[in-house]
Design an enzyme around this catalytic site. Structure first.
Site, PDB file in Angstrom:
ATOM      1  N   SER A 158      47.087  49.272  46.277  1.00 53.19           N
ATOM      2  CA  SER A 158      47.770  50.167  45.362  1.00 53.19           C
ATOM      3  C   SER A 158      48.931  50.854  46.071  1.00 53.19           C
ATOM      4  O   SER A 158      48.766  51.427  47.144  1.00 53.19           O
ATOM      5  CB  SER A 158      46.782  51.221  44.833  1.00 53.19           C
ATOM      6  OG  SER A 158      47.435  52.106  43.951  1.00 53.19           O
ATOM      7  N   GLY A 159      50.111  50.768  45.450  1.00 52.10           N
ATOM      8  CA  GLY A 159      51.295  51.386  46.034  1.00 52.10           C
ATOM      9  C   GLY A 159      52.126  50.445  46.863  1.00 52.10           C
ATOM     10  O   GLY A 159      53.148  50.848  47.417  1.00 52.10           O
ATOM     11  N   THR A 163      53.605  45.632  41.079  1.00 55.29           N
ATOM     12  CA  THR A 163      54.155  45.660  39.726  1.00 55.29           C
ATOM     13  C   THR A 163      55.658  45.438  39.738  1.00 55.29           C
ATOM     14  O   THR A 163      56.203  44.690  38.911  1.00 55.29           O
ATOM     15  CB  THR A 163      53.822  47.002  39.050  1.00 55.29           C
ATOM     16  OG1 THR A 163      52.401  47.181  39.052  1.00 55.29           O
ATOM     17  CG2 THR A 163      54.333  47.031  37.627  1.00 55.29           C
ATOM     18  N   ASN A 209      49.115  55.723  45.172  1.00 57.64           N
ATOM     19  CA  ASN A 209      50.258  55.238  44.403  1.00 57.64           C
ATOM     20  C   ASN A 209      50.426  56.100  43.167  1.00 57.64           C
ATOM     21  O   ASN A 209      49.460  56.451  42.506  1.00 57.64           O
ATOM     22  CB  ASN A 209      50.036  53.771  44.010  1.00 57.64           C
ATOM     23  CG  ASN A 209      51.249  53.179  43.325  1.00 57.64           C
ATOM     24  OD1 ASN A 209      52.313  53.789  43.304  1.00 57.64           O
ATOM     25  ND2 ASN A 209      51.091  51.998  42.763  1.00 57.64           N
ATOM     26  N   SER A 212      49.916  53.280  39.767  1.00 58.21           N
ATOM     27  CA  SER A 212      48.986  52.217  40.125  1.00 58.21           C
ATOM     28  C   SER A 212      48.459  51.529  38.872  1.00 58.21           C
ATOM     29  O   SER A 212      48.046  52.183  37.914  1.00 58.21           O
ATOM     30  CB  SER A 212      47.810  52.802  40.924  1.00 58.21           C
ATOM     31  OG  SER A 212      46.841  51.813  41.186  1.00 58.21           O
ATOM     32  N   SER A 213      48.475  50.201  38.879  1.00 59.85           N
ATOM     33  CA  SER A 213      47.918  49.427  37.758  1.00 59.85           C
ATOM     34  C   SER A 213      46.394  49.433  37.885  1.00 59.85           C
ATOM     35  O   SER A 213      45.845  48.967  38.877  1.00 59.85           O
ATOM     36  CB  SER A 213      48.438  47.989  37.796  1.00 59.85           C
ATOM     37  OG  SER A 213      49.834  47.962  37.669  1.00 59.85           O
ATOM     38  N   GLY A 437      44.639  44.702  44.808  1.00 59.34           N
ATOM     39  CA  GLY A 437      44.314  44.218  46.139  1.00 59.34           C
ATOM     40  C   GLY A 437      42.950  44.703  46.594  1.00 59.34           C
ATOM     41  O   GLY A 437      42.235  45.432  45.893  1.00 59.34           O
ATOM     42  N   GLU A 439      40.096  46.830  48.094  1.00 63.30           N
ATOM     43  CA  GLU A 439      39.958  48.285  48.114  1.00 63.30           C
ATOM     44  C   GLU A 439      38.715  48.673  48.905  1.00 63.30           C
ATOM     45  O   GLU A 439      37.650  48.051  48.742  1.00 63.30           O
ATOM     46  CB  GLU A 439      39.877  48.848  46.690  1.00 63.30           C
ATOM     47  CG  GLU A 439      41.174  48.723  45.916  1.00 63.30           C
ATOM     48  CD  GLU A 439      41.119  49.422  44.570  1.00 63.30           C
ATOM     49  OE1 GLU A 439      40.021  49.912  44.207  1.00 63.30           O
ATOM     50  OE2 GLU A 439      42.161  49.493  43.887  1.00 63.30           O
TER      51      GLU A 439
END
Length: 1498
Positions: A158-159, A163, A209, A212-213, A437, A439
């Site tokens: 994330s970050g 995206t 992030n 973040s998605s 990704g 985590e």
């Protein structure tokens, strides 16, 4: 990866460090296996030999674009390369075909412009700098060429920028395969605009992030047979539903909640919302707003995106009502009810939110309360209603909110897919996977478990792809690879998803039993996997478990595993929302069928596993491409690179696993020429000229005693550690060479000192000898000076005596000659005076005779014109009787004419009297002139006699003596006569001056009267014009009457004779000629058919003209005949003054059809000349409104005063003649709208043809420019790289081909006489295009920023400069357009760049280049000839600081140049390049001169 490495003292190595991950240093001491290393940071460490890695000291400071080209492929090398590139804003790097993207946390708009997309279009992977566009282009090209579907997998934590990378990929694919839809938005626009909608409802701020998605996304872009986008589909995975109700500090809930609270006031009131901090689902975190996100603007952007993807306004309103109702549900709190274990809303606030939620969902308020506080349990016999305590009611409320949001998100995805539309006949697809990704947090729940399962599956797919690429590389190079081991993570996947016995299967089993808890589930796991090597139980943990993933160990907490795995909707919630009066809400919860009620148990884990299986099936049918996104720091700030963080992400992203696979085989791969250039000094004897490179490499490696290596077709493949051995040997050879160089240098310095000492002694001796020689020379010089003085004195005395005698003789001779000359001068003056008097008298007589003749002619002309005028006036009076309305104006004009005629006669009488007075004065002057002539004759006779006497005297006495030889009496007589003559001449001059004054006064009076006459003449002209217009009107009326009479006669007569010939209307043209407005005869034919109309005849004439000019009818004196002929015809047909005509449309259509063949430059140049010349003639001729009337010249008159005015105003010189000729060519007319529109269309065609010729030249040169940008590479062995052989494909010939192309076009333009200004503009824009292409290639391709390439391009630019000098007139300022590439190339070829300061670069070397461009060149530069350094780090730091200051300016970040395709000239520039008189000698088309309808062209 370390392999076998035997370091020596002085070797540069990498050592592991707990703080910085890896540090570089120098080996200072070796003791067995213990090695002491002095780090560059000053730290000294002792490590084992197996824990160090070699460092490549020759690696470029800016890093390499493809890490497979690293000399040492290991962790510290990869990390150092990424950091080096990140420091210079190069955020993309290849590892083979894998793209690594490091998030810069700043905007770099220059990397993603449309110009950049055009640069990557069609470029092979690796040809340009690493970029997502390159990956997307490679996927698109592979799909088109091989007919295989492709997939691009974007992963990262994330970050990391997943995206944004996905958006770039989709944008490029839309650019390549975009096609406008028949109606509304295109497919690619809808795909791109779906991102804001999904981000609003699926993205949230997390710890790592801000955007973040919280779901996975796989976008399938479908293409048709021609490679155009025909459809698309979006698939989502595992939305994080728990975030709706539970938010940790400092994270945020989904963006849509905050957007809705920041919506416009009317929307906020409609949904009864307030500040976000008042809502329970939002205020659990203190972070309610983000600096980088404006929620109000994002709300409008989301609404706009919904419009694009086809969500109607009513559906949007319903969507946000559901979102608002979820916020209101979160604020409902429960308290204990009156019954046991019951609950009711706590207070008025809770009742308000309950009522508001019911209104927004359009359901019954009581039913909503019951669904939250009660449960209905059905048995065989009856249904039992069970109340819920406050805690259970709260869980029921949260469950309702989560399921509503989940169903809403699913509906949005389905709506977007249905709006975009899928193509069932699609041939290929390109899938873009944007998924979470790996985590690992302090608390890892069910979401992290599913996310890590996804990454394990994708890692297995990634490993298989990397292994396959390695196999393809080895097969391509023809080497043995059978021993390489493939490591699989299938055991972890079996642990998680194996059925039965996997963790997901055990979790589903636990969810089926009502009494199961997370503790019983954990115990079941401990018992089942207690001996599994990938599963462990943490110490002091009752319900946690740890899985050893490929990226590291992760400990999961099972507290909420069971609740989050259950995938069902509470029956009361289903019934409540299905009964809603809002169709949108009811459709989100369709009625449950009996089959689904009796269906098997369903869980989130099982459904997610099935989705992964279908995803992997799709990926296995496609050719994968990988993008690994890296987050350089957790602060989310630019310029910070945390080694540990990046290294962990590289491991999680599988990059290190890919490197490990590479290291299992041959991690070091070098092209033959690179290998020989680097290690040729180890065995110089193998670098023999004309030897093959593979053989030389094999000999070198055998000489070094290495084994296990392999020689491919284009590369050398080395085992791990062999590169370090070669570098060690190379370092030893370089050390020995350095010692030899030092010895030679010391010897040279000693020899130089000895020679200096010897030269000094020799110089001292020479000085001493010089002093002695100068003393001897001084004495000799004194003796010679004394002799010279004596000689000069004697010469002076002799010269003085001679000079005195000579001056006396000269004085005597001068006196005699002066006397003779004075006599001759006096005679010449008298002769000149006589000649002047004679000329004046002859002029007077001639002028007198001319005036008599002129007076008689004027009298005769006036009488005749008066007679003609009276006759015409009489005819006009008779004609005007039928038009009573014009009678009064005509009488008035007649009176004015009579009055002016009377004044004219009065002026004539005054002029006659004045001439009679002048005649009398002239008679007096004639008599006085006769007397003076007689006296002059007598004087002339005396002078002749005197001259003869003087001649006789000179013959008798040739020697001058000092005795008087002049007769004094005769001299006195002659002198007296001269005095008398002088007196007469002076009196005559006085009279002449008086006469001149009288003549001047008379002339002044005449001028005043002439002015009055001119005014009268102008009035007469105006009156005649007015009468002319009246005559025209009268004639038109008579013609109309006559036509009507003829029609009447034709209609009434049965067998009569043809009617009389109609009167022909005659019109006086402005140039004084007379022409018929209609045909010479309007007599109808005997068979009764009327003649052709004027419009039909004009159309036939236009057709004839078009047929003529379609053929190339050439030029006259460099001017186009076609343009001149068209202009004269339009002028004669009075098309410019017509309100409506089709001639202009026909001509424009003809020009458009003639230039349809865009590739024929000769034809285009011909029409460019004609259209520009015709545009020039129109520019000079057409006047709008009153301008034409104001500039209209009066008709040329033949009257007395008219000719007198012309004679006084005109001067007989060439300029006047030229101006008159120009007026005969171009005549100002008052233009109507069709003429002005024709002029605009003609200007547009001039610009269009100019652009077509320019673009043809650019198209021809673009292929050559791409070949001219890079010099041929020669290896040390003298062998040229494959594919670059001398001969017809030599790069030096490409520059000559460019010059040949320029010469060819210039010859065509000169042959067709294209105006000089247009030729110069074509060359200027072409050279600007060459500048843009060469300069951008230098900035985009690292292999072009070299010393040898700079010299190669510089030599080519010298050829262009020579060409510009040869055709300077036609090239114009073209050479100045190459300023960018000239300065860039000049910088590349200078030596000792490290000594150049920043000010020198900016002000002296490259003043035109921006900081971004200079920074790009400095960081990409590498010296492939002498291996010298680029600019110093101080200069790089200065540039980086300036770039940071300007980072917010989008324009300042762009380092690429844009090609200017605008039209660089105006109509005024074309007009100023031509002159009207140039067309005076142009003859019309010969083909039309024989046509009777075009007689006016003669």
């Amino acid at each position: 990866m370390a392999g076998t490495f035997n370091p020596a003292v002085g070797s540069r190595v990498w050592v592991e460090d707990p703080d910085e991950a890896w540090l570089d240093g120098e080996v200072v001491e070796i003791t067995g296996e213990q090695i002491k290393v002095l780090c560059t940071s000053g730290k000294q460490v002792v490590v084992k030999a197996s824990n160090i890695y070699p460092k490549d000291m020759e690696a470029p400071s800016s890093g390499v674009e493809d890490m497979t080209r690293l000399a040492y492929l290991h962790e510290p090398g990869v990390l150092q390369n990424l950091q080096s590139r990140y420091d210079i804003n190069e955020i993309y790097t290849y590892t083979g075909s894998i793209l690594i993207a490091v998030n810069p946390f700043r905007r770099l708009p220059h990397l993603y412009s449309s110009h950049m997309m055009a640069e990557y279009k069609g470029a092979s992977l690796g040809e340009l700098s690493p970029h997502p566009f390159a990956v997307a282009d490679a996927a698109y090209r592979q799909m088109i060429n091989e007919g295989v579907s492709q997939s691009i997998l974007v992963s990262g934590e994330s970050g990391a920028g997943k995206t944004e990378s996905t958006k770039l990929l989709m944008r490029y694919l839309a650019y390549m395969g975009g096609r406008a839809a028949a109606e509304g938005r295109s497919v690619e626009q809808k795909v791109l605009e779906s991102n804001p909608v999904l981000e609003a409802f699926g993205n949230a701020k997390t710890v790592k992030n801000n955007n973040s998605s919280r779901f996975g996304k796989f976008v399938e872009i479908q293409f048709d047979q021609s490679g155009r986008i025909s459809g698309a589909a979006i698939r989502t995975y595992l939305l994080e539903r728990s975030r709706v109700c539970q938010v940790s500090d400092p994270e945020r809930n989904y963006h849509c909640f905050y957007m809705l609270c920041a919506a416009p006031e009317e929307d906020v009131k409609k949904f009864k919302l307030g500040d976000p901090k008042t809502y329970h689902y939002l205020n659990q975190s203190k972070c309610l707003a983000l600096e980088s996100i404006n929620d109000a603007e994002e709300y409008h952007a989301t609404r706009k995106a919904m419009d694009v993807v086809g969500i109607s306004f009513e559906e949007q309103d319903a969507i946000f009502r559901v979102v608002a109702s979820i916020l209101h549900l979160g604020n409902i709190e429960f308290a204990k009810g009156t019954e046991i274990d019951s609950s009711v809303p706590k207070d008025e606030k809770s009742w308000f939110h309950l009522k508001t939620a019911a209104e927004l969902l359009q359901c019954d308020e009581k039913s909503l309360e019951d669904s939250l506080c009660k449960r209905i349990m059905a048995t065989r016999d009856e249904t039992i209603t069970k109340t819920l305590d406050p805690e259970a009611a709260t869980l029921s409320r949260d469950a309702l909110a989560k399921v509503m949001y989940s169903r809403l998100f699913d509906w949005l995805v389905e709506k977007i897919n249905s709006s975009i539309g899928q193509d069932p006949e699609s041939k290929y697809l390109i899938g873009v996977l944007d998924i979470y990704g790996f985590e690992s947090f302090k608390t890892n729940s069910f979401e992290q478990f599913c996310i890590n399962l996804t990454n394990e599956k994708l890692q297995q797919h990634f490993n298989q792809h990397v292994f396959k690429m390695e196999q393809e590389e080895y097969t391509k190079e023809g080497i043995n690879w059978s021993y390489i081991e493939f490591v699989d993570n299938q055991d972890i996947l079996d642990l998680i998803e194996k059925k039965p016995g996997g963790i997901i299967a055990l979790l589903d089993e636990a969810c089926m039993f009502p009494r199961s808890t997370h503790e019983t589930f954990a115990q079941k796991l401990y018992q089942t996997y207690k001996n599994h090597k990938r599963f462990t139980k943490p110490k002091l943990a009752r319900s946690d478990f740890t899985i050893c993933h490929y990226a590291g160990d992760v400990t999961y907490q099972t507290e909420f595993f069971l609740d989050k795995n259950k995938d069902y909707v509470i029956a009361e919630h289903q019934a409540l929302l299905n009964a809603s009066t809002c169709s949108f809400v009811a459709n989100l919860f369709p009625p449950v069928t009996d089959e689904s009620k009796q269906s098997k148990f369903s869980s989130i884990g099982t459904r997610f596993k099935q989705q992964l299986v279908s995803l992997l099936e799709i990926l296995n049918t496609t050719e994968p491409h990988y993008i690994r996104c890296i987050k350089p720091n957790n602060l989310l700030k630019p310029g910070i690179f945390e080694n540990h963080n990046v290294l962990q992400q590289l491991r999680c992203g599988g990059v290190m696993e890919a490197i490990r696979i590479s290291c299992a085989g041959y991690p070091t791969r070098k092209h033959f020429d690179e290998f020989l250039n680097r290690f040729g000094i180890i065995a110089p004897q193998v670098l023999v000229k004309n030897s093959d490179e593979p053989g030389a490499c094999k000999k070198l490696l055998d000489k070094a005693g290495l084994e296990g290596y392999q020689i491919g077709k284009s590369k050398v493949f080395l085992r791990a550690g062999q590169m370090a051995d070669l570098d060690t040997r190379r370092t030893e050879i370089l050390g020995r060479s350095a010692s030899i160089i030092q010895r030679k240098v010391r010897s040279y310095l000693a020899q130089k000192a000895f020679i200096l000492l010897r030269n000094s002694a020799t110089q001292i001796q020479a000085v001493c000898r010089g002093v002695l020689a100068r003393n001897v020379h001084e004495s000799m010089r004194r003796e010679a000076a004394a002799l010279k003085i004596q000689r000069d004195l004697r010469r002076f005395l002799a010269r003085k005596a001679y000079t005195g005698m000579f001056s006396a003789t000269v004085s005597i001779q001068a006196g005699m000659r002066g006397m003779v000359s004075r006599k001759e001068l006096s005679f010449r003056r008298q002769a000149k005076a006589a000649t002047l008097i004679q000329s004046r008298s002859r002029v007077f007589l001639a002028r007198l005779h001319y005036r008599k003749l002129k007076k008689a002619a004027i009298t005769t002309q006036c009488a005749w014109r008066g007679k003609v005028a009276r006759k015409e006036l009489k005819n006009l009076k008779m004609a005007a009787r039928e038009t009573g309305a014009l009678q009064e104006a005509k009488n008035k004009l007649e009176k004015e004419v009579e009055e002016l005629t009377w004044r004219l006669q009065l002026e004539k009488r005054m002029r006659t009297d004045l001439e009679e007075a002048k005649k009398q004065e002239s008679a007096k002057y004639e008599s006085s002139l006769e007397e003076i002539q007689n006296k002059f004759k007598e004087t002339e006779a005396l002078l002749i006699k005197e001259r003869e006497a003087a001649k006789q005297v000179s013959e008798v006495l040739p020697i001058v003596k000092e005795v008087p030889v002049v007769d004094q009496e005769l001299m006195e007589k002659v002198t007296n006569e001269n005095e008398k003559l002088k007196g007469m001449v002076s009196s005559l001059e006085t009279k002449i001056d008086e006469t001149a004054k009288e003549l001047q006064e008379t002339s002044r009076i005449s001028q005043d009267r002439l002015k009055q006459a001119l005014e009268a003449e102008s009035k007469v002209v105006r009156l005649k014009n007015a009468m002319q217009r009246l005559e025209e009107k009268i004639s038109e009326m008579e013609a109309e009457k006559q036509i009507m009479r003829q029609q009447t006669i034709l209609n009434t007569s049965v067998a009569g004779h043809p009617p009389a010939v109609a009167a022909v209307a005659v019109k006086n043209l402005e140039n004084g000629h007379r022409t018929n407005l209609e045909n010479q005869s309007n007599e109808p034919e005997l068979n009764g058919n009327a003649g052709k109309s004027a419009a039909e005849r004009q159309m036939e004439n236009v057709d004839t003209l078009i047929d003529c000019v379609k053929n190339k009818i050439g030029f006259t004196n460099g001017k186009p005949v076609a343009a001149f002929t068209i202009y004269k015809c339009l002028l004669h047909w009075k098309c410019f003054e017509s309100e409506k005509t089709s001639a202009f449309d026909r001509l424009i259509e003809m020009i458009g059809s003639e230039i349809e063949n865009e590739d024929d430059n000769g034809h285009l140049a011909y029409w460019l000349t004609n259209t520009s010349a015709l545009l020039f003639l129109l520019q000079k001729s057409l006047k709008t409104g009153g301008a034409a009337t104001a500039s209209k010249k009066p008709p040329i008159t033949t009257s007395l005063f008219g000719r007198m005015a012309l004679s006084f105003r005109s001067s007989p010189n060439l300029a006047a003649a030229a101006e008159a000729a120009a007026l005969a060519v171009v005549r100002p007319v008052e233009a109507k709208y069709p003429a002005l529109l024709f002029k605009q269309q003609l200007a547009a065609y001039v610009e269009k043809i100019f652009g077509m010729i320019r673009d043809n030249l650019k198209k021809e040169l673009s292929a050559l420019i791409s070949l001219c940008i890079q010099a041929p590479r020669i290896s040390k062995g003298g062998v040229q790289r494959a594919g670059r052989t001398l001969g017809k494909d030599s790069p030096a010939l490409h520059w000559q081909s460019i010059i040949d192309g320029l010469n060819s076009l210039l010859a065509i333009l000169k042959e067709n006489h294209v105006p000089l200004v247009l030729i110069q503009k074509i060359h200027t824009q072409t050279f600007s295009f060459i500048n843009v292409q060469l300069f951008n290639s230098l900035l985009l391709r690292k292999e072009c920023c070299t010393f040898s390439n700079g010299e190669f391009v510089k030599s080519g630019l010298a050829e262009l400069e020579l060409w510009c000098g040869q055709v300077n007139e036609f090239a114009g300022p073209s050479w100045d357009e190459l300023k960018h590439v000239r300065q860039a190339v000049g910088f590349l070829v200078i030596h000792q760049k490290y000594r150049v300061s920043y000010d020198d670069i900016v002000h002296d070397l490259c003043p035109i280049l921006s900081v971004q461009q200079l920074y790009r060149i400095c960081t990409l530069y590498w010296d492939d000839c002498y291996n010298t350094r680029s600019v110093s780090q101080e200069v790089i730091s200065s540039m980086r600081a300036l770039m940071t200051e300007e980072s917010n300016d989008a324009d300042s970040n762009s380092f690429l140049l844009d090609d200017n395709s605008s039209i660089p000239f105006s109509i005024d520039e074309i007009s100023s390049s031509m002159q009207e008189k140039d067309f005076a000698s142009v003859k019309p088309a010969k083909e039309l001169l024989d046509n009777p309808d075009f007689v006016f062209l003669h």
